[in-house]
Design an enzyme around this catalytic site. Structure first.
Site, PDB file in Angstrom:
ATOM      1  N   SER A 123       0.819  -1.219   0.000  1.00 34.52           N
ATOM      2  CA  SER A 123       0.000   0.000   0.000  1.00 34.52           C
ATOM      3  C   SER A 123       0.849   1.264   0.000  1.00 34.52           C
ATOM      4  O   SER A 123       1.924   1.318   0.614  1.00 34.52           O
ATOM      5  CB  SER A 123      -0.857  -0.023   1.273  1.00 34.52           C
ATOM      6  OG  SER A 123      -1.370   1.245   1.540  1.00 34.52           O
ATOM      7  N   GLU A 125       0.250   3.643   1.741  1.00 31.40           N
ATOM      8  CA  GLU A 125       0.313   4.082   3.141  1.00 31.40           C
ATOM      9  C   GLU A 125       1.703   3.816   3.730  1.00 31.40           C
ATOM     10  O   GLU A 125       2.067   4.400   4.743  1.00 31.40           O
ATOM     11  CB  GLU A 125      -0.749   3.371   3.979  1.00 31.40           C
ATOM     12  CG  GLU A 125      -2.147   3.892   3.759  1.00 31.40           C
ATOM     13  CD  GLU A 125      -2.366   5.323   4.267  1.00 31.40           C
ATOM     14  OE1 GLU A 125      -1.915   5.647   5.370  1.00 31.40           O
ATOM     15  OE2 GLU A 125      -2.981   6.105   3.530  1.00 31.40           O
ATOM     16  N   TYR A 147      -1.531   0.508  10.685  1.00 32.60           N
ATOM     17  CA  TYR A 147      -1.809  -0.151   9.404  1.00 32.60           C
ATOM     18  C   TYR A 147      -0.602  -0.035   8.471  1.00 32.60           C
ATOM     19  O   TYR A 147      -0.155  -1.014   7.874  1.00 32.60           O
ATOM     20  CB  TYR A 147      -3.045   0.480   8.752  1.00 32.60           C
ATOM     21  CG  TYR A 147      -3.262   0.060   7.322  1.00 32.60           C
ATOM     22  CD1 TYR A 147      -3.909  -1.129   7.015  1.00 32.60           C
ATOM     23  CD2 TYR A 147      -2.806   0.855   6.255  1.00 32.60           C
ATOM     24  CE1 TYR A 147      -4.102  -1.519   5.691  1.00 32.60           C
ATOM     25  CE2 TYR A 147      -2.996   0.477   4.939  1.00 32.60           C
ATOM     26  CZ  TYR A 147      -3.638  -0.711   4.664  1.00 32.60           C
ATOM     27  OH  TYR A 147      -3.814  -1.095   3.363  1.00 32.60           O
TER      28      TYR A 147
HETATM   29  P1  GDP Z   1      -6.503   6.029   3.432  1.00 31.50           P
HETATM   30  O1  GDP Z   1      -5.696   6.941   2.581  1.00 31.50           O
HETATM   31  O2  GDP Z   1      -6.212   4.590   3.207  1.00 31.50           O
HETATM   32  O3  GDP Z   1      -6.478   6.388   4.871  1.00 31.50           O
HETATM   33  O4  GDP Z   1      -8.024   6.198   2.878  1.00 31.50           O
HETATM   34  P2  GDP Z   1      -9.306   6.954   3.452  1.00 31.50           P
HETATM   35  O5  GDP Z   1     -10.276   7.015   2.327  1.00 31.50           O
HETATM   36  O6  GDP Z   1      -9.799   6.330   4.722  1.00 31.50           O
HETATM   37  O7  GDP Z   1      -8.798   8.430   3.829  1.00 31.50           O
HETATM   38  C1  GDP Z   1      -8.223   9.284   2.862  1.00 31.50           C
HETATM   39  C2  GDP Z   1      -7.938  10.641   3.468  1.00 31.50           C
HETATM   40  O8  GDP Z   1      -9.174  11.310   3.741  1.00 31.50           O
HETATM   41  C3  GDP Z   1      -7.184  10.615   4.803  1.00 31.50           C
HETATM   42  O9  GDP Z   1      -6.175  11.595   4.764  1.00 31.50           O
HETATM   43  C4  GDP Z   1      -8.224  11.016   5.836  1.00 31.50           C
HETATM   44  O10 GDP Z   1      -7.703  11.691   6.975  1.00 31.50           O
HETATM   45  C5  GDP Z   1      -9.078  11.955   5.005  1.00 31.50           C
HETATM   46  N1  GDP Z   1     -10.421  12.163   5.555  1.00 31.50           N
HETATM   47  C6  GDP Z   1     -10.999  13.353   5.883  1.00 31.50           C
HETATM   48  N2  GDP Z   1     -12.218  13.145   6.397  1.00 31.50           N
HETATM   49  C7  GDP Z   1     -12.436  11.815   6.404  1.00 31.50           C
HETATM   50  C8  GDP Z   1     -13.524  11.000   6.825  1.00 31.50           C
HETATM   51  O11 GDP Z   1     -14.550  11.476   7.302  1.00 31.50           O
HETATM   52  N3  GDP Z   1     -13.394   9.630   6.673  1.00 31.50           N
HETATM   53  C9  GDP Z   1     -12.261   9.079   6.112  1.00 31.50           C
HETATM   54  N4  GDP Z   1     -12.179   7.747   5.955  1.00 31.50           N
HETATM   55  N5  GDP Z   1     -11.206   9.835   5.729  1.00 31.50           N
HETATM   56  C10 GDP Z   1     -11.293  11.175   5.860  1.00 31.50           C
END
Ligand code: GDP
Length: 332
Positions: A123, A125, A147
């Site tokens: 990933s 990440e 993670y």
């Molecule tokens: P990730 O990149 O695997 O963590 O995928 P996510 O879709 O969970 O999150 C992507 C980005 O969106 C991260 O930087 C989060 O902090 C940001 N983000 C902002 N608001 C939200 C929210 O309400 N839910 C999630 N899941 N992410 C959010």
């Protein structure tokens, strides 16, 4: 006929990959973990074409048995605890499912059928607090969540088994990839589902975390093709898979709300509950190596992806409304 074993087959990527492999004439085995309420939503349309094997990634004996009975030519290891935000409250469970379980799967392959080709779902990440931009295969990792730390372990154990035991093992470093099948907790789907509900009058606000985070978002259906290509080469290797474009969460909101003629600022409320203890501020991938060696390129643009997800969510929410309507009429 080739045979593949997929872990995480009921998830977003697993379902697209299973479709792709079935269309290529593969016999597809899916590892399923026993749960009291299984969710086959993503694979309902191909459920009968998949050979199901019971097993658990944290249980080596069950994986040995799975490889013994499927005798796969290819294993795609997609199963994990995959939601970043859930990895802080459950760091050990994430470590077991996302890190150590990779060794279990590799061990099962090494012990039972070492000529199996192995794909590990790594990933972006892992790049976390990025040390260079854009990120490529040689960029050092700096994970920012339990993670991300677990995925770094999964990546290096895959590389190590390739180098130690000469396994054909590849690690695909996939940047964020989305689709109408993405879980509702991920930001793209959370937004597209909310946009559909708000447009149809079922929801009135959307609570969000950090709007300034930047991500390289692609379409999951494009990305599973890269997984397959990695296992068809002469030599195993690791590849970054990305679009080479980055967009903020705020841009995502703009694109999504404006598609249905709404202004996100009228609905979005910042809620500290969704802000993470440590953030990955910027991800932007350079997939030149995949383009060069695999001939792979993403096909669906960011806008098209978000529009497609909203169209599907509108369809689904309308169908739910119709069903609820019919149900309440029937009960009167
Ligand atoms: P990730 O990149 O695997 O963590 O995928 P996510 O879709 O969970 O999150 C992507 C980005 O969106 C991260 O930087 C989060 O902090 C940001 N983000 C902002 N608001 C939200 C929210 O309400 N839910 C999630 N899941 N992410 C959010």
């Amino acid at each position: 006929m080739k045979t593949a074993l997929i872990t995480g087959v009921t998830g977003q990527d697993g379902s697209y990959l299973a479709e792709l492999l079935l269309s290529k004439g593969y016999k597809v085995y899916g590892l399923r973990r026993r749960t009291s309420t299984p969710n086959y939503e993503n694979v309902r349309h191909i459920h009968d074409q998949i050979e199901w094997i019971s097993g658990d990634l944290t249980d080596l004996a069950s994986l040995i048995e799975a490889v013994r009975s499927a005798e796969p030519d290819e294993v795609y290891n997609l199963a994990a605890q995959s939601y970043v935000a859930a990895s802080w409250p459950q760091p050990l469970a994430t470590g077991h499912m996302t890190a150590l379980s990779v060794t279990n799967m590799l061990e099962a392959v090494r012990i039972v059928k070492p000529n199996t080709r192995f794909y590990q779902a790594s990933s972006s990440e892992m790049f976390g607090k990025v040390v260079e931009t854009p990120q490529k295969e040689t960029t050092p990792f700096y994970p920012r969540s339990p993670y991300g730390v677990a995925k770094v372990y999964g990546h290096w154990i895959t590389v190590n088994y390739r180098e130690s035991f000469n396994l054909y093992a590849c690690s695909g470093i996939l940047f964020n990839h989305e689709s109408p099948r993405r879980g509702l907790e991920f930001v793209t789907r959370k937004v597209t589902d909310a946009v559909a509900r708000i447009k149809l009058g079922l929801q009135h606000e959307l609570r969000m975390g950090n709007l300034e985070a930047l991500r390289d978002w692609g379409f999951a259906g494009d990305y599973v093709k890269a997984m397959w290509l990695m296992l068809q080469q002469n030599e195993p290797d690791d590849y970054v898979i990305s679009t080479g474009e980055t967009h903020s969460v705020r841009e995502l909101l703009e694109v999504a709300f404006s598609y249905v003629d709404l202004n996100y600022e009228d609905y979005v409320v910042i809620d500290p509950k969704f802000v993470r203890p440590a953030e990955v501020d910027l991800l932007l991938g350079d997939c030149a190596k995949a383009k060069q060696n695999l001939g792979w390129e993403p096909e669906i643009s960011f806008e098209k992806l978000i529009h497609m997800m909203i169209d599907e969510d509108l369809k689904r929410v309308r169908a739910e409304m119709k069903y609820n309507d019919a149900l309440s009429k029937a009960l009167i």
